[in-house]
Design a protein around this motif. Sequence first.
Motif, mmCIF file in Angstrom:
data_model
loop_
_atom_site.group_PDB
_atom_site.id
_atom_site.type_symbol
_atom_site.label_atom_id
_atom_site.label_comp_id
_atom_site.label_asym_id
_atom_site.label_seq_id
_atom_site.Cartn_x
_atom_site.Cartn_y
_atom_site.Cartn_z
ATOM 1 N N TYR A 84 -18.096 17.996 -5.900
ATOM 2 C CA TYR A 84 -17.743 18.393 -4.542
ATOM 3 C C TYR A 84 -16.292 18.089 -4.216
ATOM 4 O O TYR A 84 -15.619 18.866 -3.565
ATOM 5 N N GLN A 86 -18.692 26.077 -3.988
ATOM 6 C CA GLN A 86 -18.365 24.976 -4.899
ATOM 7 C C GLN A 86 -16.926 25.128 -5.436
ATOM 8 O O GLN A 86 -16.153 24.172 -5.467
ATOM 9 N N ASN A 91 -14.425 24.454 -2.667
ATOM 10 C CA ASN A 91 -14.291 23.014 -2.481
ATOM 11 C C ASN A 91 -13.309 22.400 -3.457
ATOM 12 O O ASN A 91 -12.489 21.554 -3.108
ATOM 13 N N ASN A 147 -27.935 23.783 -0.964
ATOM 14 C CA ASN A 147 -26.825 23.401 -0.096
ATOM 15 C C ASN A 147 -26.651 24.236 1.170
ATOM 16 O O ASN A 147 -25.776 23.947 1.977
#
Lengths: 235, 235
Positions: free
Chosen positions: B24, B163, B166, B201
């Motif tokens: 993350y 993802q 991030n 998520n």
Amino acid sequence: MNRYPLQKHVLLAVDCIIFGFDGYNIKLLLIKRSFKPEKNKWSLMGGFVEQKESPEDAANRVLKQLTGLEGVYMEQLHTFGNPYRDPVERTVSVAYSALIDIHEYEMQISGDYHAEWFLLKEKPKLIFDHDGMVELAKKQLRYRAAFHPVLFELLPDKFTIPQLQNLYEGVYDTLFDNRNFSRKILSTNLLVKQKQKDKLNSKKGAFYYKLDRKKYKADFKSFLNFVPNPDKFIM
Amino acid sequence: MNRYPLQKHVLLAVDCIIFGFDGYNIKLLLIKRSFKPEKNKWSLMGGFVEQKESPEDAANRVLKQLTGLEGVYMEQLHTFGNPYRDPVERTVSVAYSALIDIHEYEMQISGDYHAEWFLLKEKPKLIFDHDGMVELAKKQLRYRAAFHPVLFELLPDKFTIPQLQNLYEGVYDTLFDNRNFSRKILSTNLLVKQKQKDKLNSKKGAFYYKLDRKKYKADFKSFLNFVPNPDKFIM
């Protein structure tokens, strides 16, 4: 002042790798070493860092003392720290490199100095690990030249395709097929054809071109288009 | 053995900048310095180079001694040689850096060591010039990430756009507009959409993608298309 206990000390040196372009060829600047060991052998311009001097300042001072060159923008390349690279005593060397226009600096390298420009392919064997330093500097130059217009900076505002090809051939140490090179470089659409021809270097003559810097920048960005505003982050 | 006369000696050290990605966030590994000066302050993993050791070997040894990490591929970043960077005695530091998958190495960093991962934006002030070292390492990582799929190496084989976003947001320390990021990354045609969705998520779920490595390589080449066979020359 408390000193750190029991630690071993080393000598700190700098070495300067100066590539130059004379309009036709990429060359390397070398000197004959004036002290032992390896006296009178060909060497990069190197010397020890003084007590209150940064390696950057030392590189500029050493380059000026040994060649006359001043105001050259050198970048730190790599530090060479093999414990046995200098036979006399452990000496760690921070290597710096630059690529310059030979004509721009030729007045500075006067006869007072014994620095000489060598074609890369005619480079003599150098002392210590200096050949390895030159190899790494070449690799870095090739890497940069693939991503950035660093080589175009060395050409005059107007240049011919053969001139550009010569420069790339020198940096990549290879011969490119003339027609392929011309086709590939023109297909980037980064060059703007001029009306004039250079008639000095061939009977047929070769058209002059200019780099479209705006376009170069735009194309560069489009490659990086998943990083918004790469200029903000890179360099 | 003859020693070079009258030269000043320095201490030689190494410092290790280890970035990690935990799936993350991008984090930085730090330790609390265990000796004076600056005892108990946050620091990069650093130490002196032994007499018969190369800086590379010293970096690997120091990293292992202070964190337990072993087999991390570190690259030389830069040498920091300001004469006054260490208040006790002149110490030149060769900095090394690496970017690792935190999960892959988490067993190695056991409780025996007191190394801690920090979010980049929550990094404490570091000793000496270590903040400057981290800044330079970040700059280099950003530069690399713009040209090479180094960040994709840290993601699992299948990953979601959030993802990836991030990860890029962590490296470039900025927030990207979700829709723009998604549009830009998909317009490169480098990602292959999978049938499955990640539903852990978000409620809506996010499709998994894979990097088309072949295409990445081809597109990379097309950018470099005036240098024939760039792979031959670059790295």
